[in-house]
Design a protein around this motif. Structure first.
Motif, PDB file in Angstrom:
ATOM      1  N   GLY A  91      38.955  52.497  36.933  1.00 20.46           N
ATOM      2  CA  GLY A  91      40.121  53.196  36.563  1.00 20.46           C
ATOM      3  C   GLY A  91      39.671  54.272  35.606  1.00 20.46           C
ATOM      4  O   GLY A  91      40.099  55.384  35.824  1.00 20.46           O
ATOM      5  N   PRO A  92      39.125  53.889  34.410  1.00 16.67           N
ATOM      6  CA  PRO A  92      38.920  54.858  33.464  1.00 16.67           C
ATOM      7  C   PRO A  92      37.828  55.853  33.868  1.00 16.67           C
ATOM      8  O   PRO A  92      37.953  57.297  33.775  1.00 16.67           O
ATOM      9  N   LEU A 134      43.639  44.637  45.314  1.00 15.99           N
ATOM     10  CA  LEU A 134      44.989  45.204  44.457  1.00 15.99           C
ATOM     11  C   LEU A 134      44.603  46.069  43.496  1.00 15.99           C
ATOM     12  O   LEU A 134      45.304  47.272  43.336  1.00 15.99           O
ATOM     13  N   HIS A 135      43.382  46.375  43.141  1.00 12.77           N
ATOM     14  CA  HIS A 135      42.881  47.475  42.147  1.00 12.77           C
ATOM     15  C   HIS A 135      42.939  48.592  43.044  1.00 12.77           C
ATOM     16  O   HIS A 135      43.614  49.723  42.621  1.00 12.77           O
ATOM     17  N   LEU A 136      42.402  48.423  44.153  1.00 11.62           N
ATOM     18  CA  LEU A 136      42.272  49.595  45.298  1.00 11.62           C
ATOM     19  C   LEU A 136      43.360  50.143  45.385  1.00 11.62           C
ATOM     20  O   LEU A 136      43.885  51.381  45.507  1.00 11.62           O
ATOM     21  N   ILE A 178      38.309  46.652  26.604  1.00 13.02           N
ATOM     22  CA  ILE A 178      38.412  47.614  25.477  1.00 13.02           C
ATOM     23  C   ILE A 178      37.131  48.598  25.475  1.00 13.02           C
ATOM     24  O   ILE A 178      37.003  49.449  25.091  1.00 13.02           O
ATOM     25  N   LEU A 179      35.994  47.762  25.592  1.00 13.70           N
ATOM     26  CA  LEU A 179      34.695  48.483  25.585  1.00 13.70           C
ATOM     27  C   LEU A 179      34.681  49.531  26.641  1.00 13.70           C
ATOM     28  O   LEU A 179      34.287  50.756  26.472  1.00 13.70           O
ATOM     29  N   MET A 180      35.182  49.132  27.953  1.00 13.10           N
ATOM     30  CA  MET A 180      35.322  50.071  29.191  1.00 13.10           C
ATOM     31  C   MET A 180      36.374  51.372  28.784  1.00 13.10           C
ATOM     32  O   MET A 180      36.197  52.268  29.187  1.00 13.10           O
ATOM     33  N   ASN A 210      42.909  47.527  35.028  1.00 15.02           N
ATOM     34  CA  ASN A 210      42.167  48.842  35.818  1.00 15.02           C
ATOM     35  C   ASN A 210      43.241  49.885  35.717  1.00 15.02           C
ATOM     36  O   ASN A 210      43.027  51.032  35.490  1.00 15.02           O
ATOM     37  N   LEU A 211      44.556  49.450  36.318  1.00 18.71           N
ATOM     38  CA  LEU A 211      45.586  50.509  36.761  1.00 18.71           C
ATOM     39  C   LEU A 211      46.294  50.929  35.388  1.00 18.71           C
ATOM     40  O   LEU A 211      46.558  52.250  35.304  1.00 18.71           O
TER      41      LEU A 211
END
Ligand code: UD1
Length: 419
Positions: free
Chosen positions: A100-101, A126-128, A28-30, A169-170
């Motif tokens: 992501g952000p 998997l993020h990438l 949430i901070l990110m 992230n996604l």
């Protein structure tokens, strides 16, 4: 380096206030990176990982100040860097959550490959893959992930594994993408739900959070948030397990019972008498020794891997034999070798440990190796005969707010030794 000393043998009794959930606070901070408007998060625990996140965001030019009610105010309106450097990322794997952000709002990001807990290979493929499916151009060189995308586009992403930070992230990236993104086999953890709920207060259009299919309709822009984070279910579970291992009675205040079903079921099986209210959970062991329980970790709503080490400690002194099986991470049994130093009867067999409960443990010097392993060693120290000294306790400060203070309030004989 700070150490913790515990003189074992005290039964824990009383109430303890549970802090905000680390694993919800960090994403949430990110998420403040997604908007130019100011954001405010309340219920933020004082943890090393939170400080690291603030440092990371601060380095990118995000304005940060501390407000009342344990709140943090963030303003990414005039941020001026898209880089998450190695020196910070290496200390906290969750730093990957800026990827992501940053990419979604700024069209560019450079994030060092993460380090973090030493619990086996923890890739970010998997993020990438997900971001690539959304049109990002990604390369990895010199230890850095470099990602670019003029504007991300919605995509249907099927995750091979229900990764928690990957889903987060996604999901964050998709809030500003053109069109609709669907994440299949999404993580269902309560912290993912909390992030989604917060993003929706920013004007995002997310549905399906808490199920394995999350749908995100992209928006042109998001507004700021004023949000209070959910309680930390792992911290609550740890204190209840501490009550169980010492034969005591502990009430966890500011806890969310419905996020702890799998853990509470196992604590009951171990002999704990559980009662719950809307925002509290009490465990009463009535002075009894716990019974051994079998555990298999699994993604939520299964038994959390972040409670595995604590239950390994519980089984160490339980009546009978318990088998603890770890299916989420490989090599997450470093605490077993330390527990054996206290006299625990444990045998590693692949991804499982077979534990024959002994009637007492005997204090010895110990070394913490990762965050949850440290909590396990503290629990063992609470029942070991004599003075247990745990070295490298900085691991525990990453995820437990004032643990020795909170345990002392419950009657534990515990102190921090400087140097
Ligand atoms: C998060 C939690 C951590 C918890 C874990 C599992 C945060 C900040 N941390 O970590 O406390 O222990 O969930 O509940 O929320 N995987 C891949 N490729 C990827 C990503 C993951 O193969 O790109 C694998 C991992 O190796 C692991 C499994 O997926 O075997 C689950 O890991 P993941 O859910 O990603 O853990 P984290 O999000 O890092």
């Amino acid at each position: 380096m700070a150490r913790i000393q515990i003189t074992g043998g005290r039964r824990l009794e009383g109430s303890v206030e549970i802090s905000g959930a680390k694993n919800a606070v960090l994403p949430i901070l990110m998420a403040s990176l997604l908007t130019e408007e100011p954001c405010r998060l309340a219920g933020v625990p004082h943890l090393k990982d939170v400080t690291t996140t603030m440092e990371l965001l601060g380095q990118m030019g995000v304005g940060i100040s501390l407000g009342d009610r344990l709140s943090v105010e963030l303003d990414a309106g005039s941020m001026d860097s898209d880089v998450a450097p190695y020196d910070l990322v290496k200390t906290m794997r969750a730093s990957i959550l800026v990827l992501g952000p940053l990419l979604a709002r700024r069209g560019e990001a450079q994030v060092s490959l993460p380090g973090g807990c030493a619990i086996g290979a923890r890739p970010v493929d998997l993020h990438l893959k997900g971001l690539t499916a959304m049109g990002a151009d990604i390369s990895v060189a010199s230890g850095y992930i470099r990602a670019k995308a003029k504007r991300l586009t919605g995509a249907r992403i099927v995750l091979d594994t229900a990764t928690v930070t990957g889903t987060e992230n996604l999901m964050m990236a998709a809030t500003l993408a053109r069109g609709t993104t669907v994440i299949e086999n999404a993580a269902q953890e309560p912290e993912v739900v909390d992030l989604a709920n917060c993003l929706n207060t920013m004007g995002a259009a997310i549905s399906g959070q808490g199920s394995n299919r999350i749908e995100i309709e992209g928006r042109e822009r998001l507004s700021g948030y004023d949000y209070t984070v959910v309680p930390d279910r792992i911290e609550a579970g740890t204190f209840l397990t501490a009550a169980a291992i010492t034969g005591g009675r502990v009430r966890a205040l500011n806890a969310a019972p419905d996020t702890l079903d799998a853990v509470l079921a196992k604590l009951e099986e171990a002999g704990g008498q559980i009662s719950t209210g809307e925002n509290w959970i009490e465990l009463d062991m009535n002075g009894r020794r716990p019974r051994a329980v079998d555990i298999t970790t699994a993604p939520y709503p299964g038994f959390p891997t972040d409670m595995q080490a604590q239950f390994t400690a519980l089984n160490a002194i339980a009546e009978g034999t318990g088998v603890v099986r770890e299916t989420v991470f490989e090599n997450r049994f470093m605490h077993v070798l330390e527990l054996q130093r206290l006299g625990a009867d444990m045998r590693l067999e692949g991804n499982a440990v077979v534990i024959r409960g002994v009637d007492h443990l005997t204090a010895a010097p110990l070394m913490a190796t990762d965050l949850r392993a440290s909590a396990c060693l503290v629990l063992a120290g609470l029942v070991a005969r004599g003075d247990t000294v745990i070295d490298r306790v900085y691991h525990i400060d990453r995820g437990y707010e004032n643990i020795e203070e909170k345990l002392r309030q419950l009657g534990a004989d515990i102190r921090r030794l400087a140097g």
